[in-house]
Design an enzyme around this catalytic site. Structure first.
Site, mmCIF file in Angstrom:
data_model
loop_
_atom_site.group_PDB
_atom_site.id
_atom_site.type_symbol
_atom_site.label_atom_id
_atom_site.label_comp_id
_atom_site.label_asym_id
_atom_site.label_seq_id
_atom_site.Cartn_x
_atom_site.Cartn_y
_atom_site.Cartn_z
ATOM 1 N N GLN A 23 42.811 59.877 -59.440
ATOM 2 C CA GLN A 23 43.605 59.890 -60.376
ATOM 3 C C GLN A 23 44.905 58.743 -60.139
ATOM 4 O O GLN A 23 45.861 58.687 -59.625
ATOM 5 C CB GLN A 23 44.665 60.869 -61.098
ATOM 6 C CG GLN A 23 44.347 61.181 -62.692
ATOM 7 C CD GLN A 23 44.360 60.931 -63.679
ATOM 8 O OE1 GLN A 23 42.301 61.136 -63.728
ATOM 9 N NE2 GLN A 23 44.204 59.629 -64.491
ATOM 10 N N LYS B 286 37.871 65.579 -67.211
ATOM 11 C CA LYS B 286 36.990 65.846 -66.297
ATOM 12 C C LYS B 286 36.517 66.154 -66.098
ATOM 13 O O LYS B 286 35.106 66.435 -65.644
ATOM 14 C CB LYS B 286 37.211 64.035 -65.048
ATOM 15 C CG LYS B 286 37.755 63.340 -65.620
ATOM 16 C CD LYS B 286 38.757 62.171 -65.417
ATOM 17 C CE LYS B 286 39.688 61.134 -65.834
ATOM 18 N NZ LYS B 286 40.148 60.156 -64.794
ATOM 19 N N ASP C 28 35.104 55.143 -60.661
ATOM 20 C CA ASP C 28 36.064 54.425 -61.487
ATOM 21 C C ASP C 28 35.991 52.827 -61.630
ATOM 22 O O ASP C 28 37.129 52.122 -62.217
ATOM 23 C CB ASP C 28 37.253 54.865 -60.883
ATOM 24 C CG ASP C 28 38.606 55.184 -62.205
ATOM 25 O OD1 ASP C 28 38.049 55.041 -63.288
ATOM 26 O OD2 ASP C 28 39.709 55.184 -61.819
#
Ligand SMILES: NC(=O)c1ccc[n+]([C@@H]2O[C@H](COP(=O)([O-])OP(=O)(O)OC[C@H]3O[C@@H](n4cnc5c(N)ncnc54)[C@H](OP(=O)(O)O)[C@@H]3O)[C@@H](O)[C@H]2O)c1
Length: 290
Positions: free
Chosen positions: A103, A59, A126
């Site tokens: 994450q 990322k 996200d």
């Protein structure tokens, strides 16, 4: 016996992702030429899971390739929920940060829900904050939405797959893929069936699908005779079988039956990261008025 009479397109998700990233890079460079700062994504990693660390690196690399900044916050696996929430809170108040991604998976002692709910919805790239997820559920306009589902929708659009009135079957009901992609397909006026581990006669349900999305994590679950001739087949799953990555779909078997199929490599994966970049840029625009 599967009916094999169809020219099947193997989706090149990497090429599509690169096209979109090129456009994003051009936009970022225009902002730079106007003297504006670069968009910035903050990634939070708790613990030392090698797969998570490698996803985070991917990322960060993707950000720098389109001229975005990426900062990393690392916490030990022993971090308490309070410590993780504190890091998120600091990033919320850091004006130079546009997007925050924590994450997953998190250590057992830390609630993924509480952490997602602590992220400023304006920085929720996200799309796991209850407000962001709720807006999709309620049919409200959302600038930020779940990355893998956004990538899937971009693939369907690119290949001209009609959603209006289509039967769509989604296998898997996770918060990051199955649920949001079902809602997006429904928003596109598809008739959506959501399947999971307790679905009866999954094969027959899949056989009805004009659009079949497999987000399961069971190697080659979807076999040739599960696929309706002409169906668009999207394979999200990634499993490691003896060191080899395998998807949820028997891609070889789908050839000659499906209209399009995404391969488990260079398929949905590159589009997921691209949509994270897209969300970060959208959050930057909304926050800075660029
Ligand atoms: N390429 C990408 O960008 C990307 C992104 C995200 C995820 N993935 C991959 O996609 C897969 C799914 O991940 P996820 O996080 O969305 O889901 P997940 O949280 O791993 O959940 C799996 C889902 O599959 C269902 N399921 C499990 N076994 C099944 C079976 N035999 N028949 C039917 N349904 C079954 C489960 O049902 P229950 O709810 O009943 O347990 C659950 O809803 C994984 O392989 C993951 O690595 C790839």
């Amino acid at each position: 016996m599967a009916d094999k009479a169809q020219q099947t397109i193997v989706v090149d998700g990497l090429a599509l992702a690169q096209d979109i990233r090129k456009q994003l890079a051009e936009e970022v460079s225009q902002y730079a030429s106007q003297g504006r700062r670069a968009p910035c994504l903050a990634v939070v990693l708790v613990g030392d899971d090698p797969a998570s660390a490698s996803y985070i690196k991917g990322k960060q690399r993707a950000c720098s390739r389109v001229g975005m900044e990426a900062i990393e916050k690392l916490l030990p696996a022993t971090a308490s929920e309070q410590e993780v929430l504190q890091v998120v809170n600091d990033l919320n108040h850091n004006d130079a940060v546009d997007g925050i991604l924590v994450q997953l998976p998190l250590p057992k002692a830390v609630s993924a829900y509480n952490v997602a709910a602590a992220i400023d919805p304006e920085k929720d790239v996200d799309a796991l904050h209850p407000t962001t997820a709720g807006r999709l559920l309620l049919g409200e306009a959302t600038e930020l939405a779940a990355c893998t589902p956004l990538g899937i929708m971009a693939i369907l659009k690119h290949h001209g797959i009609e959603q209006e009135g289509a039967n769509a079957v989604v296998i898997g009901r996770s918060n990051i893929v199955g649920k949001p992609v079902s809602l997006m397909l429904q928003r596109g006026n598809a008739t959506v069936t959501m399947c999971h581990s307790r679905t009866r006669d999954l094969q027959s349900v899949c056989r009805q699908a004009d659009i079949l999305v497999a987000a399961v994590g069971v190697p080659r679950l979807v076999q040739a005779d599960w696929i309706k001739p002409g169906a668009a087949v999207i394979d999200v799953g990634v499993s490691n079988v003896d060191g080899v990555l395998v998807g949820d779909v028997d891609t070889e078997g789908a050839m000659g039956i499906a209209s399009i199929v995404t391969p488990h490599r260079r398929g949905v994966g590159p589009m997921t990261i691209t949509m994270l970049l897209r969300n970060t840029l959208a959050a930057y625009r909304a926050r800075t008025g660029a």
